[in-house]
Structure formats: structure tokens, C-alpha cells
Design an enzyme around this catalytic site. Structure first.
Site, PDB file in Angstrom:
ATOM      1  N   CYS A 123      11.523  -6.091  15.194  1.00 32.10           N
ATOM      2  CA  CYS A 123      12.087  -6.463  13.884  1.00 32.10           C
ATOM      3  C   CYS A 123      13.594  -6.675  13.943  1.00 32.10           C
ATOM      4  CB  CYS A 123      11.749  -5.409  12.844  1.00 32.10           C
ATOM      5  SG  CYS A 123       9.999  -5.044  12.762  1.00 32.10           S
ATOM      6  N   HIS A 263      16.193  -5.289   6.579  1.00 36.38           N
ATOM      7  CA  HIS A 263      14.857  -5.628   7.073  1.00 36.38           C
ATOM      8  C   HIS A 263      13.837  -5.224   6.013  1.00 36.38           C
ATOM      9  CE1 HIS A 263      11.375  -6.133   9.402  1.00 36.38           C
ATOM     10  NE2 HIS A 263      11.147  -4.842   9.592  1.00 36.38           N
ATOM     11  N   ASN A 293       6.097  -7.253   5.638  1.00 34.83           N
ATOM     12  CA  ASN A 293       7.020  -7.143   6.772  1.00 34.83           C
ATOM     13  C   ASN A 293       6.753  -8.303   7.731  1.00 34.83           C
ATOM     14  OD1 ASN A 293       8.366  -6.435   9.116  1.00 34.83           O
ATOM     15  ND2 ASN A 293       7.643  -4.319   9.134  1.00 34.83           N
TER      16      ASN A 293
HETATM   17  N1  ACO Z   1      -4.929   2.557   1.941  1.00 37.22           N
HETATM   18  C1  ACO Z   1      -5.305   3.767   1.527  1.00 37.22           C
HETATM   19  N2  ACO Z   1      -5.038   4.873   2.238  1.00 37.22           N
HETATM   20  C2  ACO Z   1      -4.360   4.737   3.377  1.00 37.22           C
HETATM   21  C3  ACO Z   1      -3.941   3.495   3.848  1.00 37.22           C
HETATM   22  C4  ACO Z   1      -4.262   2.364   3.082  1.00 37.22           C
HETATM   23  N3  ACO Z   1      -3.890   1.121   3.419  1.00 37.22           N
HETATM   24  N4  ACO Z   1      -3.291   3.659   5.021  1.00 37.22           N
HETATM   25  C5  ACO Z   1      -3.291   4.973   5.272  1.00 37.22           C
HETATM   26  N5  ACO Z   1      -3.940   5.617   4.292  1.00 37.22           N
HETATM   27  C6  ACO Z   1      -4.189   7.056   4.157  1.00 37.22           C
HETATM   28  C7  ACO Z   1      -4.129   7.786   5.462  1.00 37.22           C
HETATM   29  O1  ACO Z   1      -5.365   7.703   6.116  1.00 37.22           O
HETATM   30  C8  ACO Z   1      -3.798   9.176   5.010  1.00 37.22           C
HETATM   31  O2  ACO Z   1      -4.960   9.790   4.587  1.00 37.22           O
HETATM   32  P1  ACO Z   1      -5.246  11.345   4.932  1.00 37.22           P
HETATM   33  O3  ACO Z   1      -4.119  12.091   4.281  1.00 37.22           O
HETATM   34  O4  ACO Z   1      -6.580  11.568   4.324  1.00 37.22           O
HETATM   35  O5  ACO Z   1      -5.207  11.415   6.418  1.00 37.22           O
HETATM   36  C9  ACO Z   1      -2.910   8.971   3.815  1.00 37.22           C
HETATM   37  O6  ACO Z   1      -3.135   7.623   3.370  1.00 37.22           O
HETATM   38  C10 ACO Z   1      -1.443   9.170   4.110  1.00 37.22           C
HETATM   39  O7  ACO Z   1      -1.146   8.433   5.288  1.00 37.22           O
HETATM   40  P2  ACO Z   1       0.289   8.422   5.908  1.00 37.22           P
HETATM   41  O8  ACO Z   1       0.314   7.511   7.089  1.00 37.22           O
HETATM   42  O9  ACO Z   1       0.764   9.814   6.094  1.00 37.22           O
HETATM   43  O10 ACO Z   1       1.062   7.755   4.688  1.00 37.22           O
HETATM   44  P3  ACO Z   1       2.591   7.557   4.486  1.00 37.22           P
HETATM   45  O11 ACO Z   1       2.987   8.107   3.180  1.00 37.22           O
HETATM   46  O12 ACO Z   1       3.374   7.966   5.692  1.00 37.22           O
HETATM   47  O13 ACO Z   1       2.689   5.983   4.355  1.00 37.22           O
HETATM   48  C11 ACO Z   1       3.252   4.066   5.694  1.00 37.22           C
HETATM   49  C12 ACO Z   1       2.230   5.162   5.409  1.00 37.22           C
HETATM   50  C13 ACO Z   1       3.343   3.156   4.464  1.00 37.22           C
HETATM   51  C14 ACO Z   1       2.792   3.255   6.896  1.00 37.22           C
HETATM   52  C15 ACO Z   1       4.593   4.736   5.954  1.00 37.22           C
HETATM   53  O14 ACO Z   1       4.502   5.731   6.931  1.00 37.22           O
HETATM   54  C16 ACO Z   1       5.619   3.754   6.382  1.00 37.22           C
HETATM   55  O15 ACO Z   1       6.042   2.910   5.618  1.00 37.22           O
HETATM   56  N6  ACO Z   1       6.094   3.821   7.651  1.00 37.22           N
HETATM   57  C17 ACO Z   1       7.008   2.870   8.172  1.00 37.22           C
HETATM   58  C18 ACO Z   1       6.188   1.897   8.860  1.00 37.22           C
HETATM   59  C19 ACO Z   1       6.760   0.532   8.887  1.00 37.22           C
HETATM   60  O16 ACO Z   1       7.326   0.017   7.948  1.00 37.22           O
HETATM   61  N7  ACO Z   1       6.552  -0.081  10.012  1.00 37.22           N
HETATM   62  C20 ACO Z   1       6.871  -1.410  10.170  1.00 37.22           C
HETATM   63  C21 ACO Z   1       7.323  -1.687  11.522  1.00 37.22           C
HETATM   64  S1  ACO Z   1       8.842  -0.950  11.838  1.00 37.22           S
HETATM   65  C22 ACO Z   1       9.829  -1.652  10.843  1.00 37.22           C
HETATM   66  O17 ACO Z   1       9.668  -2.802  10.552  1.00 37.22           O
HETATM   67  C23 ACO Z   1      10.899  -0.843  10.302  1.00 37.22           C
END
Ligand code: ACO
Length: 336
Positions: A123, A263, A293
Site C-alpha cells: 500500500c 491511505h 482499500n
Molecule cells: N463479517 C462479519 N464478521 C466478521 C467479518 C465479516 N466480514 N470478518 C471478521 N469477522 C468476525 C471475526 O470472525 C471475529 O469473530 P469472533 O470474535 O467470533 O472470532 C470478529 O468478527 C472480530 O474479528 P476481528 O478480526 O477481531 O475484528 P476487528 O475489530 O479487528 O476488525 C478488521 C477486523 C476490520 C480487519 C480490522 O482488524 C482492521 O481494519 N485491520 C486493518 C486491516 C487493514 O486495513 N488491512 C489492509 C491492508 S494494510 C493497509 O492497507 C493499512
């Protein structure tokens, strides 16, 4: 994250003289995703801020999108393709492992005098590309460069993995860079990387570590893998530190900045950075609700929108900041 920032003092001013963007027509909404995986519009919007994203056609490669963004940037700058001396494409989804995507773009737009290569910094690829081109221009070795961030992430997205497939989209953004007047252009750049954290965000299969085989396909190693929570933490810290360092390097504060273009990964990441920088919400340009993204394409597409809509005007100070797999990150301050 302890890793030295690479900073550079800037001798010859380098200016963005035109921007362009292209996103595919095909829209994939959160409602569409509800029918594909176990998710809800509500979960996606509250966790990421994303409402829809664009998906390229099957026969549309990264270079096709990149070339269209490039044509629009060249038109905006009033620069002919033959005047381009350097093309850099930031991408993690090249058309092929080789030739590089920039060579395909060169052919598509007829920029036959350009030297062409890709930069893979996930990214951060666009910012890394702009800083690389800036150094070519600042050193006097060239006058005009085209830098593009372009991604067809839909082809490395695991459409069975709800934790990642809701976050990404396809598109391309481009800028034309030239040596320019002293009062405008790139004022400071900060870049960093941390190779200790390669496992948190990667596409493991298909390279020399895990060459494509029936086994890698079965394990779905040719799709992106991400440890979302960890990525989130590092992204917030690295981007806010880099942004502060880039401002400090050119003797500015957030008060001097008219527009921050981060970003576009996740609204909560953007909000956390904004709070750390103590910037008011109206200073931050956000379009991720429409595109998700787009990795290396996110910043240049947002920058193009901000410039064309009048959100950024001549003379404004603009702060760009990005973060991606590697990890890699960067921030850049420029006067428009
Ligand atoms: N729909 C419903 N539930 C979901 C989904 C979905 N699409 N995806 C995950 N879940 C569930 C998980 O299974 C988990 O369930 P559990 O508690 O029963 O195990 C629950 O939701 C929480 O999951 P987490 O991964 O802990 O959720 P979090 O609050 O961390 O959010 C997310 C996830 C949105 C991916 C977050 O961690 C994030 O934004 N991370 C940054 C990732 C990113 O932006 N990466 C892009 C590449 S790097 C960059 O560009 C900066």
C-alpha cells in the site's frame, strides 16, 4: 515499531503537475457480499467504513487501469507521452511477474522514451514511487516522470475469507511529476520499513518460497493473508509517526496543512491517525466508502478526486501518508 525512518533533504523542487484516476464500472456492494460470505453491511460499515468497491472485468489487467489513469494525468498536466522519461508503477498485482507493469503501460500510452520499472511496497507503493521519481528529477537526471499506483486486488482476494474479502477493491491513480518553481512541490519525505513483520500481511504463494503447485492452490496460498488486529495497531502508529516526522522535517505543523490524504484502508485507522495528529475531521480526505482499500492506488485516486473537486487548491499544503505489507510506510508534505 523501532525502525529508522529514511528522510531526505530536498535540493531541486519537484512538482505534481497533473493527476488522473480510473476505477472500473462494476460495483460490488456490501449487500452483494452478504450473499457471498457470512457477513453484514452493518459489520463492514462499523468495522471499516466501506460501503462498496469496484471490481475490474476479467479481461482488464492492472496495466489497463494504470494506462487509463496515466492518460488522464498526462492530459491534466498537458504533457505528451513522448515527454515522459520515467514510468514507475507501484503494485502488488502486476500483470505478470515479468515484464514489469510499467513496460505494459509504456506501450499502451506510447511513452516510448521512458525508462520503466515497478515498485513493490504494497500500500506504500505509490509514495515509494513518487519519492524515487523525485530523486531522479531532483538530481537533474530527468525532467518528467509518471508515477502510478494500480491494483487488481480482486484477483488475489480470497472470496471465501470474510475477514479480508470485504476490505479490498480495484483501481488506479497517477501523477505527473516535473521539476518546478521553488515555491511549490514536495517539501519533505519520510519512509520506513520493518521486515520483522512480513508475516502479518502477505501473499505467500506463487513466488520462489512457495512456487505454485497443487498443494499451494489447495491451501489457498495464492490469496492475501492478513492478521487484521496487528496490522491495525502498526498502521496507526507508523502512519501517525511518519506524518509527524514529515511535518517536522519541513518546519510545519498540522495547522499549516489544508488537506491530509491518508491511505484508504479503514475508517477506524484514519480516525485514529487523525486523533493522534490532532487534526480536525474536515482536513482529512476520505473516499474509502466508495472504493475500499485499493492498496497502492488508494492515495493517488483520493488525491486526484481531492484536486479535481477543488478540495485541494494551488498553494495548499497537502500531507500524504500510507502504510502497507512489509511493513512499509511513508509520509510526504507538498505545496500544491
Ligand atoms: N463479517 C462479519 N464478521 C466478521 C467479518 C465479516 N466480514 N470478518 C471478521 N469477522 C468476525 C471475526 O470472525 C471475529 O469473530 P469472533 O470474535 O467470533 O472470532 C470478529 O468478527 C472480530 O474479528 P476481528 O478480526 O477481531 O475484528 P476487528 O475489530 O479487528 O476488525 C478488521 C477486523 C476490520 C480487519 C480490522 O482488524 C482492521 O481494519 N485491520 C486493518 C486491516 C487493514 O486495513 N488491512 C489492509 C491492508 S494494510 C493497509 O492497507 C493499512
Amino acid at each position: 515499531m523501532k525502525s529508522a525512518h529514511k528522510t531526505s533533504r530536498l535540493p531541486r523542487r519537484v512538482v505534481i503537475t497533473g493527476t488522473g484516476a480510473y476505477v472500473p464500472d462494476r460495483v460490488l456492494t456490501n449487500a452483494d457480499l452478504e450473499r457471498m460470505v457470512d457477513t453484514t453491511d452493518e459489520w463492514i460499515v462499523t468495522r471499516s467504513g466501506i460501503r462498496e468497491r469496484r471490481i475490474a472485468r476479467d479481461n482488464e489487467a492492472t496495466s489497463d487501469m494504470a494506462a487509463e489513469a496515466a492518460r488522464r494525468a498526462l492530459a491534466a498536466a498537458g504533457v505528451a507521452p513522448e515527454a515522459v522519461e520515467l514510468i514507475i508503477v507501484g503494485t502488488v498485482t502486476p500483470d505478470m511477474p515479468f515484464p514489469n507493469t510499467a513496460c505494459f503501460v509504456q506501450n499502451l500510452i506510447g511513452a516510448h522514451k521512458a525508462v520503466c520499472f515497478d515498485i513493490e511496497a504494497a500500500c506504500s507503493g505509490f509514495l515509494y514511487g513518487v519519492e524515487t521519481a523525485r530523486q531522479f528529477i531532483a538530481s537533474g537526471s530527468i525532467h518528467t516522470a509518471l508515477v502510478i499506483g494500480a491494483e487488481k486486488l480482486s484477483c488475489i482476494t480470497d472470496w471465501q475469507d470474510r475477514a479480508t474479502c470485504v476490505l479490498f477493491g480495484d483501481g488506479a491513480g497517477a501523477v505527473v511529476l516535473s521539476a518546478g518553481p521553488e515555491e511549490r512541490g514536495i517539501l519533505s519525505t519520510v519512509m520506513g520499513s520493518d521486515g520483522r513483520l512480513t508475516d502479518l500481511l502477505q501473499l505467500p504463494g506463487g513466488g520462489s518460497r512457495y512456487p505454485t503447485s497443487a498443494n499451494t492452490l489447495e491451501k489457498r496460498l495464492h490469496y492475501m493473508k492478513m492478521t487484521g488486529r496487528e496490522v491495525f495497531k502498526h498502521a496507526v502508529r507508523a502512519m501517525s509517526d511518519a506524518a509527524a516526522a514529515a511535518l517536522n522535517q519541513c518546519g510545519m505543523t498540522v495547522a499549516d496543512v489544508a488537506c491530509i490524504v491518508p491511505h484508504q484502508a479503514n475508517m477506524r485507522i484514519i480516525e485514529a491517525i487523525r486523533e493522534r495528529l490532532e487534526a480536525p475531521p474536515e482536513k482529512v480526505y476520505v473516499n474509502l466508502e466508495k472504493y475500499g482499500n485499493m492498496s497502492a492506488a488508494s492515495i493517488p485516486v483520493a488525491l486526484d478526486e481531492a484536486a479535481r473537486s477543488g478540495r485541494i487548491r494551488k498553494g495548499d499544503v497537502v500531507l500524504l501518508v500510507g502504510f502497507g505489507g512489509g511493513f512499509t510506510w511513508g509520509a510526504m508534505v507538498l505545496r500544491w
